[in-house]
Design an enzyme around this catalytic site. Structure first.
Site, PDB file in Angstrom:
ATOM      1  N   ASP A 175      -3.857   2.904  12.357  1.00 50.78           N
ATOM      2  CA  ASP A 175      -5.241   2.836  12.804  1.00 50.78           C
ATOM      3  C   ASP A 175      -5.409   4.089  13.640  1.00 50.78           C
ATOM      4  O   ASP A 175      -4.944   4.155  14.777  1.00 50.78           O
ATOM      5  CB  ASP A 175      -5.490   1.585  13.654  1.00 50.78           C
ATOM      6  CG  ASP A 175      -6.971   1.402  13.921  1.00 50.78           C
ATOM      7  OD1 ASP A 175      -7.642   2.402  14.221  1.00 50.78           O
ATOM      8  OD2 ASP A 175      -7.465   0.265  13.813  1.00 50.78           O
ATOM      9  N   HIS A 176      -6.026   5.116  13.043  1.00 48.79           N
ATOM     10  CA  HIS A 176      -5.941   6.420  13.703  1.00 48.79           C
ATOM     11  C   HIS A 176      -6.650   6.455  15.053  1.00 48.79           C
ATOM     12  O   HIS A 176      -6.401   7.338  15.850  1.00 48.79           O
ATOM     13  CB  HIS A 176      -6.401   7.559  12.777  1.00 48.79           C
ATOM     14  CG  HIS A 176      -7.848   7.529  12.457  1.00 48.79           C
ATOM     15  ND1 HIS A 176      -8.353   6.883  11.364  1.00 48.79           N
ATOM     16  CD2 HIS A 176      -8.903   8.065  13.088  1.00 48.79           C
ATOM     17  CE1 HIS A 176      -9.659   7.016  11.343  1.00 48.79           C
ATOM     18  NE2 HIS A 176     -10.029   7.736  12.373  1.00 48.79           N
ATOM     19  N   HIS A 238     -10.737  -0.409  13.847  1.00 50.23           N
ATOM     20  CA  HIS A 238     -10.740   0.489  15.005  1.00 50.23           C
ATOM     21  C   HIS A 238     -11.326  -0.157  16.261  1.00 50.23           C
ATOM     22  O   HIS A 238     -10.740  -0.091  17.335  1.00 50.23           O
ATOM     23  CB  HIS A 238     -11.573   1.741  14.703  1.00 50.23           C
ATOM     24  CG  HIS A 238     -11.189   2.421  13.426  1.00 50.23           C
ATOM     25  ND1 HIS A 238      -9.884   2.704  13.104  1.00 50.23           N
ATOM     26  CD2 HIS A 238     -11.928   2.880  12.393  1.00 50.23           C
ATOM     27  CE1 HIS A 238      -9.857   3.313  11.934  1.00 50.23           C
ATOM     28  NE2 HIS A 238     -11.072   3.423  11.474  1.00 50.23           N
TER      29      HIS A 238
HETATM   30  N1  NAP Z   1      -9.680  10.834   3.466  1.00 47.24           N
HETATM   31  C1  NAP Z   1      -9.746  10.320   4.659  1.00 47.24           C
HETATM   32  O1  NAP Z   1     -10.213  10.960   5.622  1.00 47.24           O
HETATM   33  C2  NAP Z   1      -9.177   8.941   4.932  1.00 47.24           C
HETATM   34  C3  NAP Z   1      -9.279   8.426   6.241  1.00 47.24           C
HETATM   35  C4  NAP Z   1      -8.725   7.180   6.507  1.00 47.24           C
HETATM   36  C5  NAP Z   1      -8.098   6.477   5.482  1.00 47.24           C
HETATM   37  N2  NAP Z   1      -8.026   6.985   4.226  1.00 47.24           N
HETATM   38  C6  NAP Z   1      -7.346   6.203   3.207  1.00 47.24           C
HETATM   39  O2  NAP Z   1      -6.279   6.951   2.676  1.00 47.24           O
HETATM   40  C7  NAP Z   1      -6.126   6.715   1.290  1.00 47.24           C
HETATM   41  C8  NAP Z   1      -6.190   8.044   0.552  1.00 47.24           C
HETATM   42  O3  NAP Z   1      -7.442   8.636   0.807  1.00 47.24           O
HETATM   43  P1  NAP Z   1      -7.859  10.015   0.146  1.00 47.24           P
HETATM   44  O4  NAP Z   1      -9.168  10.348   0.747  1.00 47.24           O
HETATM   45  O5  NAP Z   1      -6.768  10.985   0.213  1.00 47.24           O
HETATM   46  O6  NAP Z   1      -8.093   9.561  -1.362  1.00 47.24           O
HETATM   47  P2  NAP Z   1      -8.106  10.492  -2.660  1.00 47.24           P
HETATM   48  O7  NAP Z   1      -8.498  11.878  -2.305  1.00 47.24           O
HETATM   49  O8  NAP Z   1      -8.874   9.754  -3.682  1.00 47.24           O
HETATM   50  O9  NAP Z   1      -6.577  10.528  -3.068  1.00 47.24           O
HETATM   51  C9  NAP Z   1      -5.920   9.408  -3.638  1.00 47.24           C
HETATM   52  C10 NAP Z   1      -4.550   9.823  -4.059  1.00 47.24           C
HETATM   53  O10 NAP Z   1      -3.890   8.733  -4.681  1.00 47.24           O
HETATM   54  C11 NAP Z   1      -3.326   9.181  -5.926  1.00 47.24           C
HETATM   55  N3  NAP Z   1      -3.216   8.072  -6.883  1.00 47.24           N
HETATM   56  C12 NAP Z   1      -2.072   7.468  -7.234  1.00 47.24           C
HETATM   57  N4  NAP Z   1      -2.265   6.494  -8.108  1.00 47.24           N
HETATM   58  C13 NAP Z   1      -3.580   6.431  -8.311  1.00 47.24           C
HETATM   59  C14 NAP Z   1      -4.365   5.580  -9.073  1.00 47.24           C
HETATM   60  N5  NAP Z   1      -3.826   4.587  -9.820  1.00 47.24           N
HETATM   61  N6  NAP Z   1      -5.703   5.802  -9.070  1.00 47.24           N
HETATM   62  C15 NAP Z   1      -6.241   6.802  -8.345  1.00 47.24           C
HETATM   63  N7  NAP Z   1      -5.509   7.620  -7.559  1.00 47.24           N
HETATM   64  C16 NAP Z   1      -4.184   7.443  -7.533  1.00 47.24           C
HETATM   65  C17 NAP Z   1      -4.207  10.315  -6.358  1.00 47.24           C
HETATM   66  O11 NAP Z   1      -3.502  11.285  -7.062  1.00 47.24           O
HETATM   67  P3  NAP Z   1      -3.228  11.292  -8.607  1.00 47.24           P
HETATM   68  O12 NAP Z   1      -4.529  11.088  -9.278  1.00 47.24           O
HETATM   69  O13 NAP Z   1      -2.618  12.641  -8.792  1.00 47.24           O
HETATM   70  O14 NAP Z   1      -2.263  10.187  -8.823  1.00 47.24           O
HETATM   71  C18 NAP Z   1      -4.532  10.971  -5.024  1.00 47.24           C
HETATM   72  O15 NAP Z   1      -3.479  11.834  -4.628  1.00 47.24           O
HETATM   73  C19 NAP Z   1      -7.260   5.764   0.888  1.00 47.24           C
HETATM   74  O16 NAP Z   1      -6.775   4.462   0.813  1.00 47.24           O
HETATM   75  C20 NAP Z   1      -8.250   5.880   2.024  1.00 47.24           C
HETATM   76  O17 NAP Z   1      -8.920   4.653   2.244  1.00 47.24           O
HETATM   77  C21 NAP Z   1      -8.551   8.208   3.931  1.00 47.24           C
END
Ligand code: NAP
Length: 497
Positions: A175-176, A238
């Site tokens: 929980d950042h 949060h």
């Molecule tokens: N971005 C933020 O600021 C943030 C903040 C808080 C929490 N989060 C959480 O962190 C997690 C990642 O967020 P993100 O923003 O980095 O998401 P994202 O950009 O959509 O990245 C998702 C990653 O998961 C991989 N992946 C593996 N299996 C997958 C599948 N079956 N379907 C789709 N993607 C798959 C994707 O890569 P491949 O397609 O190469 O496999 C990609 O590297 C999420 O759960 C989000 O709720 C994100």
């Protein structure tokens, strides 16, 4: 002095946004401060096919171009991995073994789940099937990103799944907000200052207000947000964790379980919402189109990816009570929303006024406030009454404020930097424990259920760029929300501190 043992950090979802925007920059900051262990590697893993070099090029996008980065990137590696069945993780296992040998790193692994949440149960299972989740000799830790479940049932289910493969003390639910310096400082403010500690209860505190405002809207993530909403996205995790820090009893020691035990006791004391209370205690809203700084802004329902009839809340305000000895009768207020006038997260402790108004009527007496600013411009502000110079005894409110940025030679670490380092050192204090996550869901679930099943409960519109629906003011019963800034300012980031 805590030590950071040599290890490999495996990031699942390494081709995604969070990895390059937050995780790699946080690791680089740790690297620059020489806080990473001497033998350390990051192994990125996701389905996209990338070489080590391609991965490095991709994730250093948010880092400066300098010699430090050139050195740091040598510690980054990448392994394509699919996630259909347990066998798909075999190449990952072999790569980990190869890296441990090649780099002389012991088999200590941290697995960071930064993938879509649908994989939060799957990846731990496949790690387990491949013998990677537990080890007699080495540490194995699992960091789970938010969201942790989409409701009480799914959070419970996820906890059960994770505990099949990892023990609770191996699991770090991120929980950042808890990584933010001022949140941790709340414990120090409360428990190391003789002037605050005796006042921190129903005898002296009239109400507690927590605001987390964002000036941004859904920013192209309407499709995701429409299935979430402010209650799930902000309150359940949060803001409830903040409530835990504000309201907890002093822990016996500064240690993960002692602190987290106190947080769960707060959650156990939350007065549950009954269905007939909800429309009086909880106000939800949705931003509507408006003009901000001479620009037309679309309403939430017009955002790409959002259902034009959506009833997902972009704003929520609630009043609730903690039924325990310390907080009996003290209302707690939470307010959070998108497209509000500014970006600010703060906790406001409103103290009761003096018993007798010596200097005239009550409007001439002060309700002291202690404002704990969590973002941006982390700091603490105390408002108190002073005599206005000149004849008579007019009282005015003045500020005594502290900004973290004023501390010379101290840079406030980013939340991810702090949390990653804590996990590397085996300290879970600032991570949410499974039971606390469930309790927070238990608290908000009746509200979500009522909204989903009772169409009579209104969702109020508010023009983008305002402080939410006016109905939220009624929750305060004659008092007012604190407005850190009344009007939009040029940078949209004006804050009083
Ligand atoms: N971005 C933020 O600021 C943030 C903040 C808080 C929490 N989060 C959480 O962190 C997690 C990642 O967020 P993100 O923003 O980095 O998401 P994202 O950009 O959509 O990245 C998702 C990653 O998961 C991989 N992946 C593996 N299996 C997958 C599948 N079956 N379907 C789709 N993607 C798959 C994707 O890569 P491949 O397609 O190469 O496999 C990609 O590297 C999420 O759960 C989000 O709720 C994100």
């Amino acid at each position: 002095m805590r030590t950071t043992s040599n290890h490999i950090l495996v990031i699942f979802g390494a081709s995604g946004d969070l990895t390059k925007r937050k995780l790699i920059p946080a690791l680089f900051d740790l690297y620059k401060q020489k806080l990473l262990p001497t033998k350390f590697a990051v192994l990125g893993a996701s389905r996209t096919s990338l070489t080590d070099e391609e991965f490095r090029d991709r994730v250093v996008e948010f880092l400066p171009e300098n010699e430090d980065v050139a050195e740091f990137r040598k510690q980054l590696f990448y392994q394509p991995v699919s996630n259909n069945q347990a066998d798909d993780f075999l190449p990952l296992k072999l790569r980990l073994e190869a890296l441990t040998q090649q780099l002389g790193i012991p088999g200590n692994y941290i697995f960071y789940l930064s993938t879509p949440p649908s994989l939060y149960g799957v990846i731990p299972e496949f790690l387990h099937e491949n013998g990677l989740s537990r080890s007699e000799k080495y540490f194995r830790r699992l960091i789970v990103e938010k969201p942790f479940g989409t409701n009480l049932a799914s959070a419970k289910e996820l906890n059960v799944k994770l505990l099949n493969y990892f023990n609770e003390d191996q699991i770090y639910r991120i929980d950042h907000y808890l990584g933010k310096e001022t949140v941790q400082n709340m414990l120090v403010t409360r428990f190391s200052n003789g002037i605050f500690e005796p006042l921190w209860n129903h005898n002296y505190i009239e109400r507690v207000e927590i605001t987390s405002a964002e000036s941004l809207g859904v920013e192209g993530r309407g499709g995701y947000y429409d299935h979430s909403g402010a209650m799930r996205d902000m309150v359940q995790n949060h803001l409830m964790q903040l409530v835990g820090f504000v309201a907890m009893e002093p822990p016996v020691v500064v240690e993960a379980n002692a602190i987290r035990n106190e947080i769960t006791k707060v959650f156990q004391s939350l007065r549950p919402f009954k269905e007939n209370m909800i429309s009086r205690h909880v106000i939800r809203g949705q931003y509507t189109s408006s003009v901000i700084k001479n620009e037309n802004v679309v309403g939430y329902r017009e955002e790409p990816g959002v259902d034009p009839f959506s009833r997902t809340e972009t704003f929520v305000a609630l009043r609730f009570y903690i039924d325990n000895w310390r907080w009996a009768g003290v209302p707690f207020y939470i307010r959070t929303g998108k497209k509000l006038p500014t970006r600010v997260t703060e906790v406001v402790i409103h103290f009761k006024s003096v018993p007798h108004h010596l200097f005239g009527n009550s409007s001439n007496s002060i309700n002291n406030q202690l404002i704990i600013r969590i973002q941006p411009d982390e700091g603490i502000l105390l408002k108190f009454g002073m005599k206005t110079p000149g004849s008579g005894f007019d009282v005015q409110t003045v500020n005594m404020d502290f900004h973290y940025s004023d501390l010379a030679n101290v840079t406030v670490p980013s939340a991810y930097e702090r949390l990653l380092l804590d996990c590397m050192q085996g300290d879970a204090t600032l991570y949410a424990r499974g039971d606390a996550v469930e309790q927070a869901w238990e608290f908000v679930q009746p509200i979500i259920n009522a909204w989903e099943t009772n169409p009579e409960i209104p969702i109020y519109g508010y023009p983008a760029g305002t402080w939410g629906p006016e109905n939220a003011d009624e929750l305060m019963k004659g008092a007012n929300w604190r407005y850190p800034c009344k009007n939009l300012t040029n940078d949209g980031l004006y804050c009083e501190l």
